[in-house]
Design an enzyme around this catalytic site. Structure first.
Site, PDB file in Angstrom:
ATOM      1  N   LEU A  85     109.663 183.532  17.010  1.00 36.58           N
ATOM      2  CA  LEU A  85     108.932 183.584  18.266  1.00 36.58           C
ATOM      3  C   LEU A  85     109.493 184.675  19.169  1.00 36.58           C
ATOM      4  O   LEU A  85     110.713 184.833  19.287  1.00 36.58           O
ATOM      5  CB  LEU A  85     109.007 182.235  18.986  1.00 36.58           C
ATOM      6  CG  LEU A  85     108.495 181.009  18.211  1.00 36.58           C
ATOM      7  CD1 LEU A  85     108.511 179.784  19.124  1.00 36.58           C
ATOM      8  CD2 LEU A  85     107.105 181.245  17.666  1.00 36.58           C
ATOM      9  N   GLY A 130     110.735 180.974  13.702  1.00 38.68           N
ATOM     10  CA  GLY A 130     109.298 181.025  13.445  1.00 38.68           C
ATOM     11  C   GLY A 130     108.944 181.739  12.161  1.00 38.68           C
ATOM     12  O   GLY A 130     107.910 181.442  11.542  1.00 38.68           O
ATOM     13  N   ASN A 152     116.869 178.115  13.012  1.00 36.88           N
ATOM     14  CA  ASN A 152     118.128 178.204  13.756  1.00 36.88           C
ATOM     15  C   ASN A 152     117.962 177.900  15.248  1.00 36.88           C
ATOM     16  O   ASN A 152     118.750 178.347  16.075  1.00 36.88           O
ATOM     17  CB  ASN A 152     118.749 179.589  13.568  1.00 36.88           C
ATOM     18  CG  ASN A 152     117.871 180.697  14.122  1.00 36.88           C
ATOM     19  OD1 ASN A 152     116.660 180.559  14.229  1.00 36.88           O
ATOM     20  ND2 ASN A 152     118.476 181.823  14.474  1.00 36.88           N
ATOM     21  N   GLU A 153     116.919 177.127  15.590  1.00 39.72           N
ATOM     22  CA  GLU A 153     116.608 176.872  16.996  1.00 39.72           C
ATOM     23  C   GLU A 153     117.771 176.294  17.789  1.00 39.72           C
ATOM     24  O   GLU A 153     118.000 176.675  18.948  1.00 39.72           O
ATOM     25  CB  GLU A 153     115.393 175.936  17.097  1.00 39.72           C
ATOM     26  CG  GLU A 153     114.045 176.618  16.964  1.00 39.72           C
ATOM     27  CD  GLU A 153     113.673 176.974  15.536  1.00 39.72           C
ATOM     28  OE1 GLU A 153     112.593 177.538  15.320  1.00 39.72           O
ATOM     29  OE2 GLU A 153     114.477 176.695  14.622  1.00 39.72           O
TER      30      GLU A 153
END
Length: 279
Positions: A85, A130, A152-153
């Site tokens: 993102l 994303g 890996n958010e």
């Protein structure tokens, strides 16, 4: 999902390139196999912004409406599949644009994860967050060596929505998926192959596309409608959950992304990227 669109058709050898002006994706259909290759081409790193997401959604619909035998998702960037993102969409966001951005991301996932045609990802570069979502939304993944992939958010202070987790869980055993999500782990190509996050390794993008084509070709003698309905039954619960919770999911995202701590974290991350660029 099958919406009509105006296309400009250009023939290149045995392939047809379907494109429209200023698009951030291209769709090339192989006349011999009937398989469409959907390429993301937004410089520098295929960051998923509103415009790229809209183009992806439109291109997926074009592929289905033109009755292609399958879809291969890849990147024009030689080292990045998609960096995920676009942080700029979420940092100090415009109220209307951020709503359209998240809604478009939902649309892309519903279209790709629920596509009636066989789907495969030729992962020719790094694929965090994303980018990993797009890859795991496909049914098959072929990756080049020496790259990384993962959700890996948590490393960025972000929580992956349930439907991100659904794609992850459709590929990985629950225990591995949960630990990787909690850690924000990025898998190397070799590690991804070992745990089953990808299906094959290829040395070049061309070889990856060939392996993806071979996977799609394995359904040549299977009734297309029966196959599509079987796939969609497997994925129906995940798809329906997001359909039922789209508004709540959007509001939850908006609430979260506007938290001062989250905005501060995104700002620090952008600053770190600027420093890296200078060095």
């Amino acid at each position: 999902m099958l919406r009509s669109s105006l296309l400009t058709l250009t023939r290149i050898g045995s392939n047809r390139l379907m494109s429209t002006a200023a698009k951030l994706t291209t769709v090339e259909v192989n006349d011999k196999t009937g398989i469409a290759t959907l390429t993301m081409c937004r410089p520098p790193v295929n960051g998923l912004n509103l415009e790229l997401l809209k183009d992806l959604s439109q291109s997926i619909d074009e592929i289905e409406s033109n009755k292609s035998r399958g879809l291969i998702l890849t990147s024009s960037n030689p080292t990045i599949f998609s960096a995920g993102l676009d942080i700029l969409e979420m940092y100090k966001p415009d109220k209307e644009r951020i709503r359209a951005f998240w809604t478009s991301l939902q649309d892309v996932w519903l279209a790709l994860y629920g596509s009636s045609v066989p789907t495969a990802a030729a992962i020719n570069g790094h694929s965090p967050a994303g980018g990993c979502l797009l890859a795991t939304s496909c049914e098959y993944r072929v990756m080049l060596p020496k790259f990384t992939i993962g959700l890996n958010e948590t490393q960025l202070g972000i929580v992956a929505p349930k439907w991100f987790m659904s794609s992850f869980l459709s590929v990985l055993p629950r225990r591995i998926a949960e630990r990787a999500l909690n850690q924000g782990r990025m898998f190397t190509t070799e590690e991804a192959l070992q745990v089953g996050l990808i299906d094959e390794v290829a040395n070049t993008k061309e070889e990856a596309i060939e392996k993806c084509s071979a996977f799609i070709g394995s359904f040549a003698k299977v009734n297309p409608l029966a196959r599509a309905l079987t796939k969609q039954q497997f994925r129906a619960a995940d798809l329906q959950q997001l359909e039922n919770e789209r508004v709540q999911d959007l509001e939850k995202f908006l609430f979260f992304v506007n938290q001062p701590a989250v905005q501060k974290g995104l700002g620090l991350y952008l600053e770190s990227l600027k420093k890296k660029a200078k060095n």
